[in-house]
Design a protein around this motif. Structure first.
Motif, mmCIF file in Angstrom:
data_model
loop_
_atom_site.group_PDB
_atom_site.id
_atom_site.type_symbol
_atom_site.label_atom_id
_atom_site.label_comp_id
_atom_site.label_asym_id
_atom_site.label_seq_id
_atom_site.Cartn_x
_atom_site.Cartn_y
_atom_site.Cartn_z
ATOM 1 N N ARG A 1 0.822 -1.215 0.000
ATOM 2 C CA ARG A 1 0.000 0.000 0.000
ATOM 3 C C ARG A 1 0.852 1.259 0.000
ATOM 4 N N SER B 1 -8.902 -3.068 -4.513
ATOM 5 C CA SER B 1 -8.690 -1.617 -4.451
ATOM 6 C C SER B 1 -9.866 -0.846 -5.024
ATOM 7 N N THR C 1 -8.030 9.660 -3.412
ATOM 8 C CA THR C 1 -8.474 8.767 -2.348
ATOM 9 C C THR C 1 -8.106 7.325 -2.685
ATOM 10 N N VAL D 1 -8.435 3.255 -1.355
ATOM 11 C CA VAL D 1 -9.047 2.247 -0.500
ATOM 12 C C VAL D 1 -8.456 0.904 -0.919
ATOM 13 N N TRP E 1 -7.619 -3.282 0.364
ATOM 14 C CA TRP E 1 -7.904 -4.338 1.316
ATOM 15 C C TRP E 1 -7.466 -5.692 0.752
ATOM 16 N N GLU F 1 -6.929 -3.721 5.902
ATOM 17 C CA GLU F 1 -7.633 -2.663 5.186
ATOM 18 C C GLU F 1 -6.887 -1.347 5.377
ATOM 19 N N TYR F 2 -7.006 -0.482 4.352
ATOM 20 C CA TYR F 2 -6.309 0.811 4.438
ATOM 21 C C TYR F 2 -7.088 1.845 3.637
ATOM 22 N N ASN F 3 -7.354 2.975 4.252
ATOM 23 C CA ASN F 3 -8.009 4.103 3.583
ATOM 24 C C ASN F 3 -7.113 5.334 3.709
ATOM 25 N N SER F 4 -7.020 6.104 2.619
ATOM 26 C CA SER F 4 -6.202 7.324 2.650
ATOM 27 C C SER F 4 -6.799 8.346 1.690
#
Length: 408
Positions: free
Chosen positions: A10, A45, A55, A57, A59, A66-69
């Motif tokens: 990520r 993704s 943005t 997303v 996982w 999971e990763y959100n940015s």
């Protein structure tokens, strides 16, 4: 997939996305490309790209990780050298020639890389590009020379803007204001009777956002509504700022030095327009930071688009001729992708720049406000709209006839 591997993946994807965004990649291409890379690396993704934000997303298959940015970004500028190098890096990664850690390190090196062209070369390119555009607009020899000199002033402002946030925020109006005022000085003391509005437009043509409007319409046609709308509105605001700066500069010049009486002079011969296309395409190599191995492709793209448009305009309306030019350019760019295995953007941008009606949008704005035309133009608003639609339609049909092999 363990946590350590997911974090490494990520971090690479986020870094890659931010870099491609800074290089001016359209939203629909950026999202598709990042999805392709993420799928290869084994993560699920979703991405949302706009001109001012990005943005991520990510996982794993079973949602163990999971990763959100969400990142606040500035609108990107074209850097075809870095875009090409980044794409080559991704190809090697996907082909197993590089490990993820090696690719991540190489991304840092590309991000820190300076332009392959010196400041002096880019300065000369600005002067050459603005002068050659004046030739395309039917200016006289003297007006071409003065436009080229004002183009050098515009580059100095653009260079200052890279080092000062304050200047960067006011770049469009202040450069147009300076060009308008200096054009009045030239008319008063050196060359009376020149076409001041045409010289000012040509001198700031690098900043006129016709290409951004075309990219925004392309994003809207691909259902990227937020990104397309934001890009178009940003481009229109840039256009308004340019026109206001030019209007203020010319008005102040006329107040201080007296109003200029335009005296039409002989335009350059017809063959000069083809010379102008050649000079403009050469100047864009440095402005867009094109790699040396792509130079001939880029110059050829400009002649393919312009030549097709001029040839078909002999028996078609201008909007249909522009459609044919954009279609030929799209075919050529996709052919380049198949042969060179590089993004089509590298050559398509050079061809689009001689087709996009950014200058006509500026002329239409001037006509709407002042009621005067500084070049011969009828039904300018309708013509601008049709040309924009023809450009987007031509590129879409080209992708249907010869689909591109790359997301970028």
């Amino acid at each position: 997939m363990d946590t350590r591997e997911f974090i490494q993946i990520r971090k690479f994807i986020v870094k890659l996305g931010k870099m491609l965004h800074r290089y001016g990649t359209p939203a629909f291409r950026l999202e598709a490309y990042l999805t392709e890379v993420a799928t290869y690396l084994g993560v699920r993704s979703a991405f949302i790209s706009t001109p001012t934000s990005l943005t991520f997303v990510l996982w794993s298959d079973r949602h163990e990780e999971e990763y959100n940015s969400a990142a606040r970004m500035l609108p990107g500028d074209l850097d075809l050298n870095a875009l090409s190098l980044t794409d080559e890096l991704a190809i090697k990664l996907l082909g197993g020639e590089l490990s993820l850690s090696e690719a991540d390190q190489r991304l840092d090196e590309i991000d820190a890389m300076q332009s392959p062209y010196s400041h002096r070369t880019t300065l000369a390119a600005f002067g050459l590009a603005t002068g050659s555009f004046a030739m395309l607009m039917g200016a006289s020899f003297n007006e071409v020379i003065w436009t080229g000199l004002l183009g050098l002033v515009v580059y100095l402002w653009a260079l200052w803007a890279t080092r000062s946030k304050r200047v960067n925020l006011m770049l469009e109006p202040v450069t147009a204001f300076a060009s308008g005022l200096l054009a009045c000085v030239v008319s008063r003391y050196f060359d009376p009777g020149i076409n001041i509005p045409l010289i000012v437009l040509s001198s700031v043509i690098i900043l006129v956002p016709g290409l951004a409007i075309t990219m925004g319409l392309a994003e809207l046609s691909s259902r990227n509504m937020v990104s397309g709308t934001a890009r178009i509105m940003d481009a229109l605001m840039q256009l308004f700022k340019l026109y206001f700066g030019a209007f203020l500069g010319i008005s102040l010049g006329f107040f201080l030095l007296g109003e200029n009486q335009y005296e039409p002079s002989a335009s350059l011969p017809y063959w000069a327009t083809w010379l102008a296309v050649l000079l403009l395409s050469i100047a864009l190599l440095a402005i867009f930071r094109t790699r040396p191995k792509h130079m001939l492709w880029a110059i050829a793209a400009a002649f393919v688009s312009y030549g097709t448009t001029v040839g078909t305009s002999l028996f078609m309306e201008q909007s249909m001729a522009t459609f044919a030019g954009a279609f030929a350019l799209g075919i050529f760019a996709n052919l380049f992708t198949r042969i060179a295995n590089q993004p089509a953007t590298i050559v398509s941008m050079h061809g689009l720049i001689v087709l996009v009606p950014g200058s006509k949008t500026y002329i239409g704005l001037n006509t709407f406000i002042s009621g005067k035309n500084f070049v011969q133009a009828q039904h300018i608003g309708q013509e601008v709209f049709l040309i924009f639609m023809s450009l987007v339609g031509g590129l879409i049909f080209a992708n249907v006839v010869m689909p591109t092999k790359k997301a970028l």
